[in-house]
Write an enzyme that holds these catalytic residues in place. Structure first.
Site, PDB file in Angstrom:
ATOM      1  N   GLU A 245      11.694  -0.007  -1.305  1.00  0.00           N
ATOM      2  CA  GLU A 245      11.129   0.827  -2.366  1.00  0.00           C
ATOM      3  C   GLU A 245      12.195   1.249  -3.368  1.00  0.00           C
ATOM      4  O   GLU A 245      11.942   1.289  -4.582  1.00  0.00           O
ATOM      5  CB  GLU A 245      10.450   2.059  -1.761  1.00  0.00           C
TER       6      GLU A 245
ATOM      7  N   TYR B 211       7.112   9.532  -5.209  1.00  0.00           N
ATOM      8  CA  TYR B 211       6.527   8.219  -4.928  1.00  0.00           C
ATOM      9  C   TYR B 211       7.157   7.581  -3.692  1.00  0.00           C
ATOM     10  O   TYR B 211       6.441   7.110  -2.790  1.00  0.00           O
ATOM     11  CB  TYR B 211       6.676   7.271  -6.122  1.00  0.00           C
TER      12      TYR B 211
ATOM     13  N   ASP C 297       2.164   4.048  -7.775  1.00  0.00           N
ATOM     14  CA  ASP C 297       3.150   3.416  -8.640  1.00  0.00           C
ATOM     15  C   ASP C 297       2.453   2.939  -9.911  1.00  0.00           C
ATOM     16  O   ASP C 297       1.283   3.267 -10.150  1.00  0.00           O
ATOM     17  CB  ASP C 297       3.869   2.273  -7.912  1.00  0.00           C
TER      18      ASP C 297
ATOM     19  N   CYS D 136      -5.627  -6.954 -11.175  1.00  0.00           N
ATOM     20  CA  CYS D 136      -5.816  -5.919 -12.197  1.00  0.00           C
ATOM     21  C   CYS D 136      -4.540  -5.789 -13.019  1.00  0.00           C
ATOM     22  O   CYS D 136      -3.907  -4.725 -13.086  1.00  0.00           O
ATOM     23  CB  CYS D 136      -6.179  -4.595 -11.516  1.00  0.00           C
TER      24      CYS D 136
ATOM     25  N   CYS E 203     -11.131  -9.783 -13.748  1.00  0.00           N
ATOM     26  CA  CYS E 203     -12.203  -8.934 -13.214  1.00  0.00           C
ATOM     27  C   CYS E 203     -13.185  -9.723 -12.346  1.00  0.00           C
ATOM     28  O   CYS E 203     -13.756  -9.178 -11.396  1.00  0.00           O
ATOM     29  CB  CYS E 203     -12.937  -8.248 -14.357  1.00  0.00           C
TER      30      CYS E 203
ATOM     31  N   CYS F 122     -12.077  -9.556  -8.811  1.00  0.00           N
ATOM     32  CA  CYS F 122     -11.710  -8.239  -8.286  1.00  0.00           C
ATOM     33  C   CYS F 122     -12.699  -7.786  -7.209  1.00  0.00           C
ATOM     34  O   CYS F 122     -13.909  -7.770  -7.445  1.00  0.00           O
ATOM     35  CB  CYS F 122     -11.668  -7.214  -9.412  1.00  0.00           C
TER      36      CYS F 122
ATOM     37  N   CYS G 223     -16.028  -0.403 -11.049  1.00  0.00           N
ATOM     38  CA  CYS G 223     -15.054  -0.161 -12.120  1.00  0.00           C
ATOM     39  C   CYS G 223     -15.749   0.266 -13.408  1.00  0.00           C
ATOM     40  O   CYS G 223     -16.462  -0.524 -14.046  1.00  0.00           O
ATOM     41  CB  CYS G 223     -14.228  -1.424 -12.363  1.00  0.00           C
TER      42      CYS G 223
END
Length: 329
Positions: free
Chosen positions: A25, A108, A126, A178, A185, A188, A194
């Site tokens: 990270e 985070y 994030d 995304c 889409c 997705c 959405c």
């Protein structure tokens, strides 16, 4: 990704290592997965656990970090590793709150490590998750002002069961489907929920406030080489840009800096200036070169240009236009 433990391995009893999750990270901040993968493998081969990293010399870690940029992350990496060893017996805290108390760990990173490695239902947000959430709820408020609302909405999705898998799935959804431009889409798995897709504005979100133009700074850099190929280097101050890193002597970086050669010599200017962009400004360095002798030079056998921070490697490369003809005489 070498730092991940997938659901199948988790079901077989394997647990994510907090050290590896934390290290990945920190490396991934402001850096791409493609760039981080090999750095991560080298780091974990050389320093396989937090105790090994805590015991590592600063210079070795900084040299291994070269090329990842944002060197404050490397300094904080060492501070955090040493705090884990000194204050926690070499074991990372298992809550986001405990992780936040460690040097260099922000909201985070603490949430990511807590969720992925410790199964705490921490809210992990994030840039990828921000984008997914902004589109799911059609949040029109521009970033960064929208961040608190996006964290709140992401919290509504965070499950008590397998929060780490959920966090990584959200990140992957943003990274692969995304996406910032041309979101796919049709593929997705949550497209039916959405709001932005329903309104036909998915590609326009999240909105961002206009960025301020980066200022320009100037400076001078001096490359001195002795008859044996030794190079004059200095260690930059611990605080500030490139803190603790080796580099060439030079002036301050400002709008109108004064020349600041480390000593009197026949300094010859390289034909090309160095241009480099940091997070908050653009930098142009005029590079000057001298063939001299003196004490304190790093022997050529111990000088490794690849271990320098990127801007200093550029200085060394620019100096070659002056140094190479001199060596061929």
């Amino acid at each position: 990704m070498p730092w991940r433990v997938g659901p199948a391995r988790r079901s077989a009893g394997e647990r994510p290592d907090p050290y590896r999750v934390w290290l990945s990270e920190v490396m991934l901040q402001q850096t791409t997965v493609a760039a981080v993968r090999e750095y991560f493998r080298r780091f974990t081969a050389r320093w396989p656990d937090v105790a090994a990293l805590a015991a590592a010399p600063d210079a070795d870690v900084m040299a291994e970090w070269a090329g990842l940029g944002y060197y404050a992350r490397a300094r904080n990496l060492l501070k955090c590793a040493r705090a884990v060893v000194a204050d926690h017996g070499g074991v990372f805290p298992d809550t986001a709150e405990g992780l936040r108390a460690l040097p260099g760990i922000g909201p985070y990173t603490a949430a990511a490590v807590a969720a992925i490695a410790c199964d705490e239902p921490a809210v992990v947000v994030d840039g990828n998750v921000e984008r997914v959430v902004a589109r799911l709820w059609a949040v029109r408020t521009p970033l960064p002002a929208a961040k608190p609302e996006l964290v709140r909405l992401a919290g509504r999705l965070t499950p008590a069961l397998r929060p780490g898998d959920h966090a990584q799935a959200m990140m992957d959804l943003g990274a692969t489907i995304c996406t910032p431009r041309n979101p796919v889409c049709a593929l997705c798995p949550v497209s039916e929920f959405c709001d932005a897709r329903a309104e036909g504005i998915a590609a326009d979100l999240p909105r961002k406030a206009p960025k301020a133009e980066k200022p320009q700074r100037l400076g001078f850099a001096y490359v001195a080489v002795d008859a044996q190929g030794g190079v004059l280097l200095e260690r930059r101050p611990e605080k500030g840009l490139l803190g603790g890193m080796a580099g060439f002597p030079g002036s301050v970086w400002d709008t109108a800096p004064a020349p600041a050669p480390p000593f009197a010599a026949d300094w010859r200017e390289a034909p090309s200036a160095v241009r480099h962009t940091f997070t908050h400004f653009h930098l142009t360095l005029r590079v000057f070169v001298a063939n001299v002798g003196g004490a304190g030079f790093t022997p050529r056998a111990d000088f490794h240009p690849a271990a320098l921070p990127t801007v200093m490697r550029k200085v060394w490369d620019a100096a070659q236009a002056v140094l190479v003809p001199q060596r061929s005489v």
